[in-house]
Design a protein around this motif. Sequence first.
Motif, PDB file in Angstrom:
ATOM      1  N   THR A 186      -0.589  -2.586   9.573  1.00 19.43           N
ATOM      2  CA  THR A 186      -0.757  -4.344   9.314  1.00 19.43           C
ATOM      3  C   THR A 186      -2.075  -4.296   8.235  1.00 19.43           C
ATOM      4  OG1 THR A 186      -0.560  -5.355  11.261  1.00 19.43           O
ATOM      5  CG2 THR A 186      -1.694  -6.251   9.580  1.00 19.43           C
ATOM      6  N   SER A 187      -3.103  -3.421   8.328  1.00 22.69           N
ATOM      7  CA  SER A 187      -4.116  -2.625   7.323  1.00 22.69           C
ATOM      8  C   SER A 187      -3.414  -2.665   5.806  1.00 22.69           C
ATOM      9  CB  SER A 187      -5.231  -2.176   7.399  1.00 22.69           C
ATOM     10  OG  SER A 187      -5.452  -2.031   7.063  1.00 22.69           O
ATOM     11  N   PHE A 188      -2.078  -1.610   6.443  1.00 24.85           N
ATOM     12  CA  PHE A 188      -2.264  -1.116   5.038  1.00 24.85           C
ATOM     13  C   PHE A 188      -0.836  -2.011   4.187  1.00 24.85           C
ATOM     14  CE2 PHE A 188      -2.528   3.754   6.673  1.00 24.85           C
ATOM     15  CZ  PHE A 188      -2.259   4.297   5.362  1.00 24.85           C
ATOM     16  N   ALA A 189      -0.087  -2.137   4.784  1.00 23.67           N
ATOM     17  CA  ALA A 189       0.450  -3.986   4.533  1.00 23.67           C
ATOM     18  C   ALA A 189       0.065  -4.377   3.388  1.00 23.67           C
ATOM     19  CB  ALA A 189       1.159  -4.596   5.374  1.00 23.67           C
ATOM     20  N   LEU A 190      -1.406  -4.615   4.236  1.00 25.54           N
ATOM     21  CA  LEU A 190      -1.942  -5.974   3.961  1.00 25.54           C
ATOM     22  C   LEU A 190      -2.555  -5.416   2.316  1.00 25.54           C
ATOM     23  CD1 LEU A 190      -2.602  -8.503   4.091  1.00 25.54           C
ATOM     24  CD2 LEU A 190      -4.165  -8.109   4.839  1.00 25.54           C
ATOM     25  N   SER A 191      -3.451  -4.088   2.202  1.00 26.44           N
ATOM     26  CA  SER A 191      -4.053  -3.272   1.451  1.00 26.44           C
ATOM     27  C   SER A 191      -3.111  -3.431   0.041  1.00 26.44           C
ATOM     28  CB  SER A 191      -4.701  -2.283   2.163  1.00 26.44           C
ATOM     29  OG  SER A 191      -4.449  -1.577   1.065  1.00 26.44           O
ATOM     30  N   SER A 192      -2.096  -2.807  -0.044  1.00 19.90           N
ATOM     31  CA  SER A 192      -0.587  -2.678  -0.768  1.00 19.90           C
ATOM     32  C   SER A 192      -0.111  -3.580  -1.443  1.00 19.90           C
ATOM     33  CB  SER A 192      -0.163  -1.909  -0.307  1.00 19.90           C
ATOM     34  OG  SER A 192       0.950  -1.249   1.122  1.00 19.90           O
ATOM     35  N   PHE A 193      -0.125  -4.822  -0.695  1.00 21.93           N
ATOM     36  CA  PHE A 193       0.335  -5.586  -1.141  1.00 21.93           C
ATOM     37  C   PHE A 193      -1.096  -6.251  -1.903  1.00 21.93           C
ATOM     38  CE2 PHE A 193      -0.125 -10.347  -1.254  1.00 21.93           C
ATOM     39  CZ  PHE A 193       1.666 -10.790  -1.655  1.00 21.93           C
ATOM     40  N   TYR A 194      -2.101  -5.479  -2.178  1.00 23.26           N
ATOM     41  CA  TYR A 194      -3.083  -6.417  -2.487  1.00 23.26           C
ATOM     42  C   TYR A 194      -2.926  -5.532  -4.294  1.00 23.26           C
ATOM     43  CZ  TYR A 194      -6.084  -9.736  -0.370  1.00 23.26           C
ATOM     44  OH  TYR A 194      -6.342 -10.564   0.344  1.00 23.26           O
TER      45      TYR A 194
END
Lengths: 292, 293, 347
Positions: C223-231
């Motif tokens: 989730t953290s990876f996904a959110l960070s790379s979404f940003y």
Amino acid sequence: MDWLFLTEVSLAGIGAGGLYALTGLAFVLIYKATRVVNLAIGEILMVGAYVFFGFSAGLALPFWLAAPGTLLVSGLLGAGIERTLIRPMLGENPISIFMLTIGLGSILVGLVELVWGANPLRLPEFMPTQPLFLGEAYVSPKVATAFAVASLVVTAFLILFRFWRGGVALRATASDQAAAYSMGIDVPKVFSLSWVIACMTAGAAGMLVGAIGGISPTMGVFGLSVLVVVIVGGLDSVLGALIAGLAIGLLEALAGAFLGGEYKTLTTFSLLVLVLMVRPHGLFGTHEIERL
Amino acid sequence: MAIDVDPSRLLPELPLPSGPPALAVDGLMLFFGGLRVLNGVSFEAREGSVTSIIGPNGAGKTSLFNTVSGFYKPAAGAIRFRGASIDALRAPARAQLGLARTFQNISLFHGMTVLDNIKLGRHAHMKSGVLDALWYRGRARREEMELRREIEEKIIDFLEIDHIRKAPVSALSYGLRKRVELARALAMRPKVLLLDEPVAGMNREETEDMARFILDVKEEWGVTVLMVEHDMGMVMDISDHVVVLNFGQVIASGKPREVAANPEVIAAYLGSGNVEDLRARVRQGAQAKRGAV
Amino acid sequence: MRIGTAKTSYLADEALFDTAVQRRWMVALLAALVLFPLFAGPYWLYLGCLVAINVASATGLNILTGFTGLVSLGQAAFMGVGAYTVAWLEINLGTPFLLNLIIGGCSASLIGMVVGAPSLRVKGLYLAIATIAASVILHFLFANWTAVTGGASGLTMPPATFFGTPLDQPGKLYWVIMPITVLMVLGAANLFRTRVGRAFIAVRDRDISAEVLGIPLLRTKLTSFALSSFYAGVAGGMWAYFFRVITPESFPLVMSIFFLAAIIVGGMGTILGGILGATFMTMVPEALKLIVGGLSPWLPDAVALLSPVRTIVFGALIVGFLIFEPRGLAEAWRRLRRFFHLWPFKT
């Protein structure tokens, strides 16, 4: 399949691999003794190459003065870095120290550019130039010399590590800092020593790399390949650095010759990913057990 | 003058709850390399009881906890939680079922306040996802506010830690940290609570506070407590059932008083008082070592 | 002196800005952001947009590295994924820019999850280096998947349009970029008031025991990876609309290091840190340019010195902050605030 071509490419690759192994060794030495992942190793290598340039081209010193001078300056650089930047960070989280070495790399690149400019330069010739043949296969004399020197240094290194008192202290510190300290080993001195030796090694590698391919402030990217080497081999394994060094050199040369230059880094980094998937601590690295 | 007392009123026998035990461990085996850490451990913790596990250092008590909470995978044996097997579940799933625990050497999150640490315990029971969280208004806020109210009213009040709710954990004393850890475990909506040395290193007063909390948790919350503890006074005072572990094996179990009188337990803890016995044991050990080499 | 902070509800106690003074400062800041284009010249608007883009990306990296403890050197590459996606959509489909940005964010997010997949086994520095590998591989893709990325010459795209008006000037794009960044930063701040953010921090602080508390490690890390790379993807998309030429060299490894440096300088694990760090690190080269420009009458080759000096200052900032202010500008800011909480009774 052109066997002669394959042999020549492989030999060139292994030759380059010798330099990877040598620089990888410098990297592993620092990691083993101080647990610092030194991303500036490529830049330290670059500084070594430029210092040699300064001595041999700038001051026009003969090789037998310029080379030891370079080693001396590299060693002093190592001591200085350890004392002023690494020592205050003792006990900090490893990620911070890792970032610190990235910052250090940037400073070194800037300084070199400030002194010598950003353009690529050539080192004065100090290696034999008559062509060399192994059987029918042509080997670049410079690469062969570099490989021979690298092998010599690595051997000397291993002997020192094994038998010299300082080497034993180093190994003791690597396996348990607190215990080594309480046995009367001067751990801070061992830290300094490891940085000095590692930076001298990197400086020597810089002279060799620069003699083969010329020097420029961006030659620090050599460190990126070395990073692949030590991760594939395992951060704390001398044997791993040596084997992975040769293997990565070979692989890069083969990829460059048969797939094209742009595939070199792709291939080695893909190998890196593959190794990490199978063995998260590298091929020969030790796995630390996690406790609750 | 004889006092006529109805014996049934003097010692009220608590009715044993029917149904499956809250936690049943059967034939648990665990190896670290060649070392046998748990060697066929079996016991049951009755619903609504306090069960203590005691034993000398290295007996495998904490390893037993780690296996029950799903951190270690046993080589053999079964764990049943309220009658259902949980062998296939990983640690987070077990926590969600209501298996909460505290740690021997306190495992709080130093980067957070006491309140956030406690809230963390509820994680598995909350539903808001990433999008809810980014937007905050709506579901995430509703859930967070409910949680806050419940923690304040039920847990913080109960454990008397309202004065430190906004303090960073790193600023707290050892005893308070233990209490915060208990609070976090309570926020997990536990059905079975594993306490790993809840009063280790505490002074008399703190120990008594903690004992009171544990009894309250058992009686008011209806939580089954499983506890590892070295403080024999406390174990004897608050346990309904005691299991003695030595070298990865259960060597005795029963009511506190029975266990305290068991000669094998006394030998394991204090030695038998016979020097010859000690000599024999040492010799045996040395022989075993030589045999191994 | 800070007074009158008693709360009457839990909601008030958990508000993002929990004192009246703070709320007033926030209103002032927002007003300044709105009024900024009215007074600023084109150069300052250009800088404003650049700062906003970098703040968005740095905040994303802060979620992953500062709050979840997973060091990534792939942020620039993830931005690249977003930028190429947005450019491709704009050129080939001409879909509305907001939709493009969201799709760009999502595609970066997918790639981010693939990169994050080994994070359960591969940890710490090994993971950091795996993200370097990911950016090398992505760079190769940008340079060689010519059909989609245009190869080495890259893509040149038309400006975003808003009801027929082309947003081709920083002054116009500012109204897109700044609000999106403000929303993204607020979202990140909200995140850490809820269970999702707490789980991230728990994973950072005690990887293993988090699991025993009911926090699934892999899912949280992904989730953290996904959110960070979404940003990163959205930031990259805004970058694409801003510069409108995207080449494989637009998102080098040095840029990833820049973002890591930004959150170190700003303060890892605080939302404010991402904002301060990205702003500061974007402004420093500009300030150096000004200084060098001012020196040039006396120092004829000052301009030639600019590049090496910038490199040195960049490195020195990382080193200096790590040694002397490891918790970054945000911590310095907090000290300043604390001083005024007690002022004038304690100095």
